[in-house]
Design a protein around this motif. Structure first.
Motif, PDB file in Angstrom:
ATOM      1  N   ILE A  95      57.027  35.737  45.614  1.00  0.00           N
ATOM      2  CA  ILE A  95      56.237  35.627  46.840  1.00  0.00           C
ATOM      3  C   ILE A  95      54.988  36.504  46.771  1.00  0.00           C
ATOM      4  CG2 ILE A  95      57.378  37.480  48.123  1.00  0.00           C
ATOM      5  CD1 ILE A  95      56.437  34.037  49.538  1.00  0.00           C
ATOM      6  N   LEU A  96      55.104  37.677  46.142  1.00  0.00           N
ATOM      7  CA  LEU A  96      53.941  38.551  46.011  1.00  0.00           C
ATOM      8  C   LEU A  96      52.886  37.932  45.098  1.00  0.00           C
ATOM      9  CD1 LEU A  96      55.709  42.042  45.670  1.00  0.00           C
ATOM     10  CD2 LEU A  96      54.550  41.106  47.679  1.00  0.00           C
ATOM     11  N   ALA A  97      53.335  37.328  44.013  1.00  0.00           N
ATOM     12  CA  ALA A  97      52.395  36.697  43.084  1.00  0.00           C
ATOM     13  C   ALA A  97      51.703  35.497  43.726  1.00  0.00           C
ATOM     14  CB  ALA A  97      53.129  36.267  41.812  1.00  0.00           C
ATOM     15  N   HIS A  98      52.440  34.712  44.498  1.00  0.00           N
ATOM     16  CA  HIS A  98      51.853  33.551  45.164  1.00  0.00           C
ATOM     17  C   HIS A  98      50.850  33.978  46.239  1.00  0.00           C
ATOM     18  CE1 HIS A  98      54.357  30.019  43.730  1.00  0.00           C
ATOM     19  NE2 HIS A  98      54.910  31.053  43.116  1.00  0.00           N
ATOM     20  N   SER A 305      54.376  45.743  39.992  1.00  0.00           N
ATOM     21  CA  SER A 305      52.973  45.310  39.941  1.00  0.00           C
ATOM     22  C   SER A 305      52.647  44.555  38.654  1.00  0.00           C
ATOM     23  CB  SER A 305      52.051  46.514  40.094  1.00  0.00           C
ATOM     24  OG  SER A 305      52.288  47.474  39.076  1.00  0.00           O
ATOM     25  N   LYS A 306      53.169  45.006  37.511  1.00  0.00           N
ATOM     26  CA  LYS A 306      52.865  44.323  36.255  1.00  0.00           C
ATOM     27  C   LYS A 306      53.409  42.897  36.250  1.00  0.00           C
ATOM     28  CE  LYS A 306      52.579  48.451  33.320  1.00  0.00           C
ATOM     29  NZ  LYS A 306      53.137  49.136  32.118  1.00  0.00           N
ATOM     30  N   GLU A 307      54.632  42.736  36.774  1.00  0.00           N
ATOM     31  CA  GLU A 307      55.224  41.400  36.819  1.00  0.00           C
ATOM     32  C   GLU A 307      54.478  40.508  37.810  1.00  0.00           C
ATOM     33  OE1 GLU A 307      59.851  41.501  35.790  1.00  0.00           O
ATOM     34  OE2 GLU A 307      59.366  42.760  37.515  1.00  0.00           O
ATOM     35  N   VAL A 308      54.055  41.087  38.926  1.00  0.00           N
ATOM     36  CA  VAL A 308      53.300  40.315  39.916  1.00  0.00           C
ATOM     37  C   VAL A 308      51.974  39.846  39.321  1.00  0.00           C
ATOM     38  CG1 VAL A 308      52.094  40.441  42.125  1.00  0.00           C
ATOM     39  CG2 VAL A 308      54.379  41.438  41.905  1.00  0.00           C
ATOM     40  N   HIS A 309      51.272  40.733  38.625  1.00  0.00           N
ATOM     41  CA  HIS A 309      49.996  40.371  38.004  1.00  0.00           C
ATOM     42  C   HIS A 309      50.194  39.297  36.930  1.00  0.00           C
ATOM     43  CE1 HIS A 309      48.119  43.344  40.338  1.00  0.00           C
ATOM     44  NE2 HIS A 309      48.349  44.405  39.568  1.00  0.00           N
ATOM     45  N   ALA A 314      49.441  33.562  35.606  1.00  0.00           N
ATOM     46  CA  ALA A 314      49.978  32.282  35.147  1.00  0.00           C
ATOM     47  C   ALA A 314      49.762  31.182  36.190  1.00  0.00           C
ATOM     48  CB  ALA A 314      51.466  32.422  34.829  1.00  0.00           C
ATOM     49  N   LEU A 315      49.925  31.521  37.471  1.00  0.00           N
ATOM     50  CA  LEU A 315      49.664  30.549  38.536  1.00  0.00           C
ATOM     51  C   LEU A 315      48.209  30.106  38.533  1.00  0.00           C
ATOM     52  CD1 LEU A 315      51.629  32.279  41.461  1.00  0.00           C
ATOM     53  CD2 LEU A 315      52.324  30.223  40.230  1.00  0.00           C
ATOM     54  N   ALA A 316      47.298  31.068  38.297  1.00  0.00           N
ATOM     55  CA  ALA A 316      45.875  30.739  38.262  1.00  0.00           C
ATOM     56  C   ALA A 316      45.530  29.883  37.037  1.00  0.00           C
ATOM     57  CB  ALA A 316      45.045  32.025  38.259  1.00  0.00           C
ATOM     58  N   ASP A 317      46.108  30.207  35.894  1.00  0.00           N
ATOM     59  CA  ASP A 317      45.817  29.463  34.665  1.00  0.00           C
ATOM     60  C   ASP A 317      46.254  28.011  34.774  1.00  0.00           C
ATOM     61  OD1 ASP A 317      44.784  31.766  33.578  1.00  0.00           O
ATOM     62  OD2 ASP A 317      46.627  32.314  32.499  1.00  0.00           O
ATOM     63  N   GLU A 318      47.370  27.784  35.449  1.00  0.00           N
ATOM     64  CA  GLU A 318      47.902  26.419  35.564  1.00  0.00           C
ATOM     65  C   GLU A 318      47.452  25.728  36.851  1.00  0.00           C
ATOM     66  OE1 GLU A 318      49.434  24.827  33.310  1.00  0.00           O
ATOM     67  OE2 GLU A 318      50.054  26.403  31.903  1.00  0.00           O
ATOM     68  N   ASN A 319      46.675  26.408  37.695  1.00  0.00           N
ATOM     69  CA  ASN A 319      46.221  25.844  38.972  1.00  0.00           C
ATOM     70  C   ASN A 319      47.387  25.323  39.819  1.00  0.00           C
ATOM     71  OD1 ASN A 319      43.359  26.213  38.623  1.00  0.00           O
ATOM     72  ND2 ASN A 319      43.400  24.524  37.148  1.00  0.00           N
ATOM     73  N   ILE A 320      48.454  26.104  39.853  1.00  0.00           N
ATOM     74  CA  ILE A 320      49.660  25.688  40.561  1.00  0.00           C
ATOM     75  C   ILE A 320      49.394  25.541  42.056  1.00  0.00           C
ATOM     76  CG2 ILE A 320      52.042  26.309  41.136  1.00  0.00           C
ATOM     77  CD1 ILE A 320      51.692  25.517  38.245  1.00  0.00           C
TER      78      ILE A 320
END
Length: 399
Positions: A95-98, A305-309, A314-320
């Motif tokens: 949820i933090l990464a999204h 924080s490292k896992e969130v980043h 990865a979400l940005a690279d794949e345009n999820i």
């Protein structure tokens, strides 16, 4: 502590009384919020797990793999229940990464770091509202479905965001001791768990509990709600579920303060269980006074924080989280269900809420009747219960 109502032994002693209210007058039925929270976690993880070993991006299995976390079994096809603690940690990071990636999309600048360095509070609140409305709501999902092209990965992501946010809301509300917010999500889960092949027993429990609650007087209702959570430490955000406190009590009684050999008896258990909290307090006082290190393993909350980043990149690279027309990776990607929409269809079914309705049929002695092939409509509907719905709590869950 299965997904059934918490009942005392007094109930079984008065079970022969056919009147449910008179026979159970001494008891107030209530489901445990810790077990309900674990069920809501598995509900989210199972629905949004995705296809393991799939090359298509998106889904919690893909995210778990991106994070290089320990492999686990999940999904509705799995015969084994998804472990709660790893699932809980995965949803917390997800949820933090999204959210972080959502701010990247709607901040209006190329780099999120540059925007964050100079943003005002009002602008931050405005972008946060855009992120929520466009990536975490049912309305955003419905609007995306109306487009001429169904971007399956994008649609799945919107539902995953919404369902994960429900679970995170429950976790934060319980810590804050806000039972009203907890009940709000319980109402949502009650409907979502009515979806086929999910968790109908939990849906029954929540339905019965909230139904009984609506019939109580204002005084009893307030007493009921104000005793669903407990704060034994008296600290801010130190609230816990009553059934979690009971699980800890059981663990300390069985594993920590249990007698050995011939001394292990019911008399010992009856003596030690009422004073477990005092024993723990005394032990802590002695350890602090004599500067004795704790025998248990204590550590600070690990930095996520490292896992969130990593996941947000990865979400940005794949345009999820961005609508992509004619996305190539959609091929073979299975759409997840809108559990709230699916569960809302349940009341229209023939056998809906059958365990809460009186059987109006009357027995009639017809003598000996030869067996006849019956109408297919009379056959009882296939059960939606799952063999792994009864989750066994582990020591890892109580850590």
């Amino acid at each position: 502590d299965k997904p059934t109502l918490t009942r005392s032994q007094v109930e079984s002693a008065r079970r022969n009384n056919p009147l449910p209210i008179e026979g159970m007058k001494a008891n107030v039925h209530r489901n445990g919020k810790f077990h309900e929270k674990m069920a809501g976690c598995r509900l989210t993880v199972n629905e949004h797990w995705g296809q393991p070993e799939s090359k298509n991006p998106g889904g919690l299995w893909w995210e778990n793999n991106i994070l290089n976390r320990k492999k686990m079994t999940a999904g509705w096809q799995s015969k084994k229940a998804a472990p709660w603690k790893p699932s809980h940690e995965l949803l917390q990071i997800s949820i933090l990464a999204h959210i972080k990636d959502g701010f990247r999309i709607f901040c209006g600048q190329e780099k999120l770091e540059d925007w964050a360095a100079s943003v005002s509070l009002s602008e931050f609140s405005h972008v946060a509202d855009l992120v929520y409305r466009n990536l975490f709501t049912t309305r955003a999902y419905d609007q995306a479905k109306e487009k001429t092209y169904n971007d399956t990965i994008y649609l799945n992501n919107l539902l995953q965001n919404r369902d994960t946010l429900f679970y995170i809301e429950v976790c934060h509300a319980i810590k804050a001791g806000d039972i009203g917010r907890v009940v709000n999500v319980s109402r949502m889960w009650m409907v979502m768990m009515r979806s086929k092949k999910t968790m109908p027993k939990y849906a029954d429990v929540i339905f019965e509990t909230l139904g009984r609650l609506s019939t109580y007087s204002e005084t009893l209702r307030k007493f009921f709600l104000h005793n669903w959570l407990v704060n034994v430490s008296g600290t801010v955000n130190g609230w816990k579920e009553v059934d979690l406190l009971q699980e800890h009590q059981n663990f300390w009684a069985k594993a920590v303060y249990s007698a050995k050999g011939s001394n292990r008896s019911w008399e010992w258990l009856g003596m030690i269980t009422p004073i477990i909290f005092e024993l723990r307090s005394a032990m802590s006082t002695v350890q602090k006074a004599f500067e004795i290190s704790s025998l248990s393993t204590k550590h600070t909350i690990p930095d996520k924080s490292k896992e969130v980043h990593r996941l947000s990149d990865a979400l940005a690279d794949e345009n999820i989280q961005t609508f992509v027309p004619n996305r190539a990776s959609n091929e073979g990607k299975k759409a997840v269900r809108d559990l709230f929409e699916e569960g809302s269809k349940y009341p229209n079914q023939k056998g809906a809420f059958k365990i809460f309705r009186k059987d109006a049929r009357k027995a009639e002695n017809l003598g000996f009747v030869e067996s006849v092939v019956g109408d297919a409509s009379d056959i009882e509907e296939e059960s939606d219960e799952r063999p792994d719905e009864d989750y066994e709590i582990t020591l890892q869950d109580l850590a």
